[in-house]
Design an enzyme around this catalytic site. Structure first.
Site, PDB file in Angstrom:
ATOM      1  NE  ARG A   1      47.654  44.815  44.848  1.00 50.75           N
ATOM      2  CZ  ARG A   1      47.076  45.959  44.527  1.00 50.75           C
ATOM      3  NH1 ARG A   1      47.153  46.973  45.345  1.00 50.75           N
ATOM      4  NH2 ARG A   1      46.444  46.075  43.384  1.00 50.75           N
TER       5      ARG A   1
ATOM      6  CD  GLU B   1      43.670  38.000  39.894  1.00 47.87           C
ATOM      7  OE1 GLU B   1      42.641  38.352  39.281  1.00 47.87           O
ATOM      8  OE2 GLU B   1      44.519  38.810  40.274  1.00 47.87           O
TER       9      GLU B   1
ATOM     10  CD  GLN C   1      32.111  40.717  35.034  1.00 51.89           C
ATOM     11  OE1 GLN C   1      31.043  41.193  34.768  1.00 51.89           O
ATOM     12  NE2 GLN C   1      33.250  41.296  34.642  1.00 51.89           N
TER      13      GLN C   1
ATOM     14  CG  LEU D   1      31.879  36.378  46.350  1.00 52.79           C
ATOM     15  CD1 LEU D   1      32.056  37.822  46.816  1.00 52.79           C
ATOM     16  CD2 LEU D   1      33.157  35.588  46.625  1.00 52.79           C
ATOM     17  N   GLY D   2      27.928  35.452  45.157  1.00 52.44           N
ATOM     18  CA  GLY D   2      27.362  35.422  43.807  1.00 52.44           C
ATOM     19  C   GLY D   2      28.172  34.603  42.815  1.00 52.44           C
TER      20      GLY D   2
ATOM     21  CE1 TYR E   1      42.793  40.110  34.910  1.00 51.97           C
ATOM     22  CE2 TYR E   1      41.608  38.452  36.178  1.00 51.97           C
ATOM     23  CZ  TYR E   1      42.416  39.573  36.128  1.00 51.97           C
ATOM     24  OH  TYR E   1      42.875  40.131  37.291  1.00 51.97           O
TER      25      TYR E   1
ATOM     26  CG  ASP F   1      40.673  44.018  34.210  1.00 49.65           C
ATOM     27  OD1 ASP F   1      41.344  44.811  33.508  1.00 49.65           O
ATOM     28  OD2 ASP F   1      40.373  44.267  35.385  1.00 49.65           O
TER      29      ASP F   1
ATOM     30  CD  GLU G   1      48.749  42.978  41.874  1.00 54.09           C
ATOM     31  OE1 GLU G   1      47.832  43.276  42.658  1.00 54.09           O
ATOM     32  OE2 GLU G   1      49.823  42.461  42.236  1.00 54.09           O
TER      33      GLU G   1
END
Length: 373
Positions: free
Chosen positions: A42, A54, A59, A97-98, A137, A155, A199
């Site tokens: 930020r 982002e 997810q 992290l996937g 998104y 989202d 945000e």
DNA sequence: AAGTCGGGGTG
DNA sequence: CACCCAGACTT
């Protein structure tokens, strides 16, 4: 009663926000400016940082992303550094992290940005949307947060907040309801503060308008909210039925040898295209269903006879799979080699920084743990 | 419209 | 356990 997918203007007109959009924006923004969390992405003023954050946040919850984001920015501080990296370095940073496809998209997009956009992120919604991994998104998020454009975002948080504010019933993923959510987001975004407004909506969903027991008494916009008025805000949005989790079985063999620089482990990349594509793993045979593969099948994978001892079993749950793995350990002579170039020896101390999945990390931890007992 | 793709936090 | 998460992409 408004049915699913009513037009945006009707939904807005029938709500408590009607004619009071300015007041709604002010209430939400002043709450956000007062209560927002300090997050490392930020206020950085760097579109690259916004983009990276982002993609990581797709997810994935904020708390999970923070450390990965900081390590990533230290290793790949700008688009050029990312574009110059090789894929394995990128996957090393993403390890654990996937959704590893995200890392590949990020990497591929960085090359596109360098080769076709002079190293600068596209600054329009349409331009951003052409980048791999950037959907509706993410394009809206970057456009509004990094470039100050009045772009809408929707989202999971925004869906929940809007479903309650405007009493939107039915499956939130239906085409009709998606049109409503995007239309509302576009109608409500504050053109003076689009990034902060977007945000703020998400932060409200994450911290106040939560799925189970929303904290309506702390909500800055409850006076506008149909869900609060109804007394049952948690009744919306409708929850989608989940698809069944399929069982899987696997046998993995942790093969070790004593190399010149200590213990080494045998690993190779997974097939491209499937689950955990390209991530390094121990020699493994997987199978759909509940029947166990045989140790012999792993041996033939390696082209050698394997004398292995079973050291344990563990469960790993994916969103749509439940995988049980039997773990074996085998030690081979220091001269052991494998004809198949797929396999390679990795020094034990380097494994924790390698491009491995959380599952492989768990298998390694388990095999190590049994060694000492 | 439905499936695929990870991993972790939470009640 | 089940549900959810600053989703995108393929079929």
């Amino acid at each position: 009663m408004r049915g699913a997918g009513a037009g945006v203007s009707e939904v807005l007109a029938a709500s408590a926000v009607a004619g009071r959009v300015d007041a709604f924006q002010r209430a939400l923004l002043s709450w956000f400016w007062r209560e927002r969390r300090e997050l490392p992405w930020r206020g950085v003023g760097d579109p690259y940082a916004t983009w990276v954050s982002e993609i990581m946040l797709q997810q994935t919850q904020v708390v999970t992303v923070v450390d990965y984001f900081q390590r990533w920015m230290a290793r790949f501080p700008d688009v050029a550094a990312l574009a110059a990296a090789n894929e394995e370095e990128v996957l090393e940073q993403w390890s654990g992290l996937g959704y590893y496809r995200r890392a590949r998209f990020l990497h591929r997009a960085a090359k596109v940005i360098v080769e076709e956009h002079g190293g600068e992120l596209p600054s329009t919604l349409e331009g951003l949307r052409t980048l791999p991994g950037v959907g509706p998104y993410t394009a809206g998020a970057i456009a509004s947060i990094a470039f100050g454009l009045p772009a809408p975002i929707v989202d999971g948080n925004v869906i929940r907040v809007f479903a309650r504010l405007f009493a939107i019933e039915g499956d939130p993923r239906s085409t009709a309801n998606q049109k409503s959510f995007w239309g509302l987001a576009e109608a409500l975004v504050d053109p003076q503060n689009p990034g902060d407004f977007n945000e703020a909506l998400m932060e409200l969903g994450a911290r106040v308008c939560t799925p189970r027991s929303p904290a309506c008494l702390l909500c800055p916009v409850r006076e506008f909210c149909a869900g609060f008025a109804s007394g049952e805000p948690e009744a919306l949005p409708e929850v989608a039925r989940r698809s069944a989790v399929k069982p899987m079985r696997a046998v993995a063999v942790v093969v070790t040898r004593q190399g010149r620089r200590g213990k080494e482990l045998l690993v190779g990349p997974r097939d491209a295209g499937g689950l955990l594509a390209g991530m390094l793993e121990f020699p493994t045979v997987e199978r759909e269903g509940k029947r166990w593969p045989k140790l012999d099948e792993v041996a033939s994978l390696l082209g050698m006879k394997v004398v292995a001892e079973e050291v344990g079993e563990l469960t790993h749950v994916f969103s749509h799979r439940r995988l049980l793995t039997r773990i074996f350990a085998a030690e081979v002579g220091s001269e052991a080699t494998f004809a198949d170039e797929r396999w390679r020896w990795v020094p034990e101390r380097e494994l924790s920084q390698a491009a491995i999945s959380a599952l492989t990390r768990k298998i390694y931890e388990r095999s190590k743990q049994l060694e000492t007992t």
